[in-house]
Design a protein around this motif. Sequence first.
Motif, PDB file in Angstrom:
ATOM      1  N   PHE A 132       0.809  -1.220   0.000  1.00 28.83           N
ATOM      2  CA  PHE A 132       0.000   0.000   0.000  1.00 28.83           C
ATOM      3  C   PHE A 132       0.850   1.281   0.000  1.00 28.83           C
ATOM      4  CE2 PHE A 132      -2.444  -3.234   2.354  1.00 28.83           C
ATOM      5  CZ  PHE A 132      -3.505  -3.393   1.465  1.00 28.83           C
ATOM      6  N   VAL A 133       2.158   1.140   0.058  1.00 32.88           N
ATOM      7  CA  VAL A 133       3.034   2.308   0.090  1.00 32.88           C
ATOM      8  C   VAL A 133       3.949   2.345  -1.119  1.00 32.88           C
ATOM      9  CG1 VAL A 133       4.841   3.529   1.380  1.00 32.88           C
ATOM     10  CG2 VAL A 133       2.953   2.425   2.596  1.00 32.88           C
ATOM     11  N   GLY A 134       4.560   1.207  -1.417  1.00 30.42           N
ATOM     12  CA  GLY A 134       5.509   1.151  -2.524  1.00 30.42           C
ATOM     13  C   GLY A 134       6.912   0.922  -2.001  1.00 30.42           C
ATOM     14  N   ASN A 135       7.901   1.196  -2.862  1.00 25.52           N
ATOM     15  CA  ASN A 135       9.291   1.048  -2.455  1.00 25.52           C
ATOM     16  C   ASN A 135       9.698   2.227  -1.574  1.00 25.52           C
ATOM     17  OD1 ASN A 135       9.707  -1.322  -3.790  1.00 25.52           O
ATOM     18  ND2 ASN A 135      10.438  -0.357  -5.666  1.00 25.52           N
ATOM     19  N   VAL A 136      10.199   1.893  -0.394  1.00 28.46           N
ATOM     20  CA  VAL A 136      10.648   2.915   0.546  1.00 28.46           C
ATOM     21  C   VAL A 136      12.167   2.909   0.541  1.00 28.46           C
ATOM     22  CG1 VAL A 136      10.673   3.692   2.931  1.00 28.46           C
ATOM     23  CG2 VAL A 136       8.594   2.683   1.961  1.00 28.46           C
ATOM     24  N   ALA A 137      12.769   3.975   0.008  1.00 26.73           N
ATOM     25  CA  ALA A 137      14.227   4.085  -0.015  1.00 26.73           C
ATOM     26  C   ALA A 137      14.740   4.373   1.382  1.00 26.73           C
ATOM     27  CB  ALA A 137      14.652   5.190  -0.986  1.00 26.73           C
ATOM     28  N   LEU A 138      15.786   3.683   1.765  1.00 30.75           N
ATOM     29  CA  LEU A 138      16.373   3.838   3.086  1.00 30.75           C
ATOM     30  C   LEU A 138      17.606   4.734   3.013  1.00 30.75           C
ATOM     31  CD1 LEU A 138      16.224   0.130   4.337  1.00 30.75           C
ATOM     32  CD2 LEU A 138      14.555   1.943   4.717  1.00 30.75           C
ATOM     33  N   THR A 139      17.772   5.552   4.015  1.00 29.82           N
ATOM     34  CA  THR A 139      18.992   6.336   4.105  1.00 29.82           C
ATOM     35  C   THR A 139      20.160   5.415   4.466  1.00 29.82           C
ATOM     36  OG1 THR A 139      18.673   6.822   6.453  1.00 29.82           O
ATOM     37  CG2 THR A 139      17.650   8.321   4.850  1.00 29.82           C
ATOM     38  N   GLN A 140      21.350   5.956   4.406  1.00 23.79           N
ATOM     39  CA  GLN A 140      22.524   5.140   4.698  1.00 23.79           C
ATOM     40  C   GLN A 140      22.493   4.608   6.129  1.00 23.79           C
ATOM     41  OE1 GLN A 140      26.223   7.158   4.064  1.00 23.79           O
ATOM     42  NE2 GLN A 140      27.484   5.377   4.595  1.00 23.79           N
ATOM     43  N   TRP A 141      22.089   5.459   7.081  1.00 23.06           N
ATOM     44  CA  TRP A 141      22.039   5.025   8.464  1.00 23.06           C
ATOM     45  C   TRP A 141      20.917   4.013   8.690  1.00 23.06           C
ATOM     46  CZ3 TRP A 141      25.743   5.374  11.820  1.00 23.06           C
ATOM     47  CH2 TRP A 141      26.691   6.399  11.707  1.00 23.06           C
ATOM     48  N   GLN A 142      19.770   4.231   8.063  1.00 28.22           N
ATOM     49  CA  GLN A 142      18.668   3.282   8.207  1.00 28.22           C
ATOM     50  C   GLN A 142      19.040   1.917   7.645  1.00 28.22           C
ATOM     51  OE1 GLN A 142      15.542   5.408   6.204  1.00 28.22           O
ATOM     52  NE2 GLN A 142      14.816   6.403   8.088  1.00 28.22           N
ATOM     53  N   GLY A 143      19.626   1.911   6.454  1.00 26.47           N
ATOM     54  CA  GLY A 143      20.046   0.643   5.855  1.00 26.47           C
ATOM     55  C   GLY A 143      21.097  -0.065   6.690  1.00 26.47           C
ATOM     56  N   THR A 144      22.032   0.711   7.253  1.00 24.50           N
ATOM     57  CA  THR A 144      23.083   0.102   8.082  1.00 24.50           C
ATOM     58  C   THR A 144      22.500  -0.513   9.346  1.00 24.50           C
ATOM     59  OG1 THR A 144      24.722   1.673   7.245  1.00 24.50           O
ATOM     60  CG2 THR A 144      25.220   0.546   9.314  1.00 24.50           C
ATOM     61  N   LEU A 145      21.638   0.237  10.036  1.00 22.46           N
ATOM     62  CA  LEU A 145      21.050  -0.274  11.270  1.00 22.46           C
ATOM     63  C   LEU A 145      20.192  -1.511  11.004  1.00 22.46           C
ATOM     64  CD1 LEU A 145      20.035   3.045  13.071  1.00 22.46           C
ATOM     65  CD2 LEU A 145      21.962   1.540  13.602  1.00 22.46           C
ATOM     66  N   LEU A 146      19.410  -1.480   9.931  1.00 17.97           N
ATOM     67  CA  LEU A 146      18.563  -2.627   9.616  1.00 17.97           C
ATOM     68  C   LEU A 146      19.402  -3.846   9.244  1.00 17.97           C
ATOM     69  CD1 LEU A 146      15.683  -3.634   9.317  1.00 17.97           C
ATOM     70  CD2 LEU A 146      15.699  -2.821   6.952  1.00 17.97           C
ATOM     71  N   THR A 147      20.477  -3.627   8.501  1.00 15.75           N
ATOM     72  CA  THR A 147      21.350  -4.735   8.124  1.00 15.75           C
ATOM     73  C   THR A 147      22.032  -5.342   9.336  1.00 15.75           C
ATOM     74  OG1 THR A 147      21.761  -3.704   5.968  1.00 15.75           O
ATOM     75  CG2 THR A 147      23.298  -5.401   6.689  1.00 15.75           C
ATOM     76  N   VAL A 148      22.572  -4.504  10.213  1.00 12.62           N
ATOM     77  CA  VAL A 148      23.241  -5.006  11.412  1.00 12.62           C
ATOM     78  C   VAL A 148      22.260  -5.761  12.302  1.00 12.62           C
ATOM     79  CG1 VAL A 148      24.402  -4.295  13.537  1.00 12.62           C
ATOM     80  CG2 VAL A 148      25.029  -3.226  11.367  1.00 12.62           C
ATOM     81  N   ALA A 149      21.046  -5.223  12.451  1.00 11.27           N
ATOM     82  CA  ALA A 149      20.045  -5.908  13.275  1.00 11.27           C
ATOM     83  C   ALA A 149      19.693  -7.268  12.694  1.00 11.27           C
ATOM     84  CB  ALA A 149      18.796  -5.037  13.398  1.00 11.27           C
ATOM     85  N   LEU A 150      19.547  -7.328  11.371  1.00  6.65           N
ATOM     86  CA  LEU A 150      19.206  -8.593  10.726  1.00  6.65           C
ATOM     87  C   LEU A 150      20.307  -9.627  10.919  1.00  6.65           C
ATOM     88  CD1 LEU A 150      17.072  -9.976   8.947  1.00  6.65           C
ATOM     89  CD2 LEU A 150      18.337  -9.174   6.957  1.00  6.65           C
ATOM     90  N   VAL A 151      21.562  -9.209  10.794  1.00 10.00           N
ATOM     91  CA  VAL A 151      22.687 -10.130  10.968  1.00 10.00           C
ATOM     92  C   VAL A 151      22.757 -10.634  12.406  1.00 10.00           C
ATOM     93  CG1 VAL A 151      25.204 -10.309  10.938  1.00 10.00           C
ATOM     94  CG2 VAL A 151      24.020  -9.162   9.069  1.00 10.00           C
ATOM     95  N   VAL A 152      22.655  -9.732  13.376  1.00  9.98           N
ATOM     96  CA  VAL A 152      22.771 -10.116  14.781  1.00  9.98           C
ATOM     97  C   VAL A 152      21.634 -11.052  15.188  1.00  9.98           C
ATOM     98  CG1 VAL A 152      22.710  -9.238  17.145  1.00  9.98           C
ATOM     99  CG2 VAL A 152      24.062  -8.043  15.412  1.00  9.98           C
ATOM    100  N   ILE A 153      20.414 -10.744  14.750  1.00  8.78           N
ATOM    101  CA  ILE A 153      19.268 -11.589  15.103  1.00  8.78           C
ATOM    102  C   ILE A 153      19.419 -12.983  14.514  1.00  8.78           C
ATOM    103  CG2 ILE A 153      16.793 -11.907  14.764  1.00  8.78           C
ATOM    104  CD1 ILE A 153      16.480  -8.879  14.966  1.00  8.78           C
ATOM    105  N   THR A 154      19.820 -13.074  13.253  1.00 11.80           N
ATOM    106  CA  THR A 154      19.941 -14.374  12.608  1.00 11.80           C
ATOM    107  C   THR A 154      21.059 -15.194  13.232  1.00 11.80           C
ATOM    108  OG1 THR A 154      19.213 -13.336  10.550  1.00 11.80           O
ATOM    109  CG2 THR A 154      20.158 -15.529  10.388  1.00 11.80           C
TER     110      THR A 154
END
Length: 452
Positions: A132-154
């Motif tokens: 319902f929104v579309g593609n949401v572009a992430l800033t550099q900090w948002q992408g970094t935080l999301l990537t680090v969180a995904l790695v640590v959780i997995t």
Amino acid sequence: MREYLLTLCITAAVTYLLTGPVRKFAIVAGAMPEIRARDVHREPTPRLGGIAMFFGLCAGLLVADHLTNLNGVFAKSNEPRALLSGAALIWLIGVLDDKFEIDALIKLGGQMIAAGVMVMQGLTILWLPIPFVGNVALTQWQGTLLTVALVVITINAVNFVDGLDGLAAGMVCIAATAFFLYSYRIWYSYGIEAAAPATLFAAILMGMCLGFLPHNMHPARIFMGDSGSMLIGLVLAAGAISITGQVDPDALALFTGSEKAAVHQTVPVYIPLLLPLTIIAVPAADLVLAIVRRTWRGQSPFAADRGHLHHRLLEIGHSHSRAVLIMYFWSALIGFGALAYSVNSASMWIVLGVVFFSAIGLILLLLPRFTPRAPRWAEHLVPPRYRRRRGAAEQASAVTPGAVPTAACEPASAADEEQHPPVPAGLTGVNGATAIGPRSRFLDGRKAGTSR
């Protein structure tokens, strides 16, 4: 496909052949920690199995770099090098932990640094498709935080589920297989090159797990340790990051219309992009139950206990191997169910199939509670756990000198009954449940005066 299979086989062969020498090295190096109260195994077992898995990863990447079709992955993308850098760092931290038991906060910091190293080399999430929104572009900090969180959780999810022989490696292999099938479909069928690195990572991860499993199945000759569990967790997360947020829904060319409509209609297609994270479903449920259980008892949520799902499977009567197979079944049901739903989300047969297999899984889960009993005349044809229990009076008459055995008990003598009293199935120490109970056969050996 032939080159992917060749990479998988070489990775599995290198991992398998190196695990034996690594086991001997772990014994010499003293990487055999004492058995803790919550452990299932009863004999000290060497760790450091992650050493063989890491060299299998290196061999797979090296072979893929020299193949005709897969060489383009290294030429067009820096993601394989980013994976190798992060894997080397997390593997080194795991080796140190297997040997010296480093602090948990230090390991957490190392996991975040390894994720940051991959982000610095381009392995990061760029955008997210939101319905319902579309593609949401992430800033550099948002992408970094999301990537680090995904790695640590997995990483921690895989480490958390590593509680039985062959459990973590098998569940990761199942998740990697489902993810490989989907990412290969995107790469080959739709011609999207952005899915090629994820397909390669999944193939290598399958080879690492398949090569290590023969040494790790019950009874395990070696454990992967944190050097292995954190490594395969990182590779699992790298595959999800490589394809999630880098494949544009419009590039699939499945639907026409606005971007919001395309993203909304391709939600079933994006479900398998998170397939590597389906392994978190089982340990995440276990984690939530553990926190509630310990908090309810007034304990710290981080206090270790023997109330995890695999412990409960053993306690209700499942053998070690059967408990692992049940966990495999649920992992495969979640992973391949999501894969089937992505292929045809409108099919009611897929939903009915998932419900049907879920019912079978529940029956298998509760099977020790409803163990059938064979009739008297067929007891000698079935294993002891399916035989009826003897009454107290019948046992007394069987062991009383001079008593005449009844017709139903005629095959068994009084001496046999005294040496081998009937034990109800499902109790600790019977039918494979010796993994969490006393091993009476060793005690009998000591009574008989053996050297053990």
